[in-house]
Motif scaffolding. Structure first.
Motif, mmCIF file in Angstrom:
data_model
loop_
_atom_site.group_PDB
_atom_site.id
_atom_site.type_symbol
_atom_site.label_atom_id
_atom_site.label_comp_id
_atom_site.label_asym_id
_atom_site.label_seq_id
_atom_site.Cartn_x
_atom_site.Cartn_y
_atom_site.Cartn_z
ATOM 1 N N GLU A 1 1.470 8.315 2.575
ATOM 2 C CA GLU A 1 2.565 9.079 2.770
ATOM 3 C C GLU A 1 2.839 9.387 4.102
ATOM 4 O O GLU A 1 1.842 10.338 4.540
ATOM 5 N N ARG B 1 6.295 5.885 3.836
ATOM 6 C CA ARG B 1 5.014 5.309 3.318
ATOM 7 C C ARG B 1 4.583 4.161 4.146
ATOM 8 O O ARG B 1 5.405 3.333 4.183
ATOM 9 N N GLU C 1 7.878 1.508 4.392
ATOM 10 C CA GLU C 1 9.181 1.595 3.697
ATOM 11 C C GLU C 1 9.687 2.947 4.004
ATOM 12 O O GLU C 1 8.928 4.054 3.909
ATOM 13 N N VAL D 1 2.990 0.707 3.535
ATOM 14 C CA VAL D 1 2.760 -0.172 2.292
ATOM 15 C C VAL D 1 1.613 -1.381 2.639
ATOM 16 O O VAL D 1 1.330 -1.906 1.309
ATOM 17 N N VAL E 1 -3.985 2.503 3.604
ATOM 18 C CA VAL E 1 -2.756 1.970 2.784
ATOM 19 C C VAL E 1 -2.919 2.190 1.385
ATOM 20 O O VAL E 1 -4.187 1.721 1.031
ATOM 21 N N PRO E 2 -2.431 2.543 0.658
ATOM 22 C CA PRO E 2 -0.861 3.381 0.917
ATOM 23 C C PRO E 2 -1.166 4.753 1.756
ATOM 24 O O PRO E 2 -2.223 5.384 1.344
#
Length: 144
Positions: free
Chosen positions: A17, A105, A122, A107, A14-15
């Motif tokens: 993509e 992504r 998200e 989160v 985390v985070p």
């Protein structure tokens, strides 16, 4: 045949993509989904009706977009993942002939009071013109 590899909760960063997902939506697919789900709103199958309502042509229904959002999440997480929460907001339409483009992504990740291992994503769905059509939030339950 695509082989899906499981993402394990302890390996989630985390985070992060996720890879972009694109899906061409032809006329037949727009009509098939509401037929399969008994969603007979005319703008999903009748181009003249859609035009009279201010749209260029027919557009996908809510369940089509929700399924695409779930696909983005579970294709990434693999066969042992389960959607436990989904929140979507439709802000634009995906028309016959458009391409749905999903960007996502990671989160957050957490363990809830019941001991479930959860990952929050998200996800945004755009069309090929980069117009936002659906912001979404998805929580997946993963295996440890």
């Amino acid at each position: 045949m695509t082989t899906h590899v499981a993402v394990w909760w302890q390996d989630v960063v985390v985070p992060a993509e996720l890879a972009e997902v694109a899906d061409q939506v032809d006329y037949q697919r727009v009509v098939m989904n509401p037929g399969a789900t008994w969603d007979y709103f005319p703008a999903h199958y009748d181009p003249e009706y859609a035009r009279r309502q201010g749209h260029p042509t027919i557009f996908v229904n809510t369940m089509h977009v929700a399924g695409f959002v779930d696909r983005i999440a579970t294709d990434w997480a693999g066969p042992y993942s389960r959607v436990v929460r989904r929140k979507i907001r439709l802000v634009g339409s995906i028309y016959a002939g458009d391409t749905m483009v999903g960007r996502a992504r990671v989160v957050a990740k957490r363990q809830d009071d019941a001991g479930r291992l959860l990952v929050d994503l998200e996800i945004t769905v755009y069309n090929q013109r980069n117009e936002l059509c659906c912001p979404a939030e998805v929580t997946l339950q993963l295996s440890g």
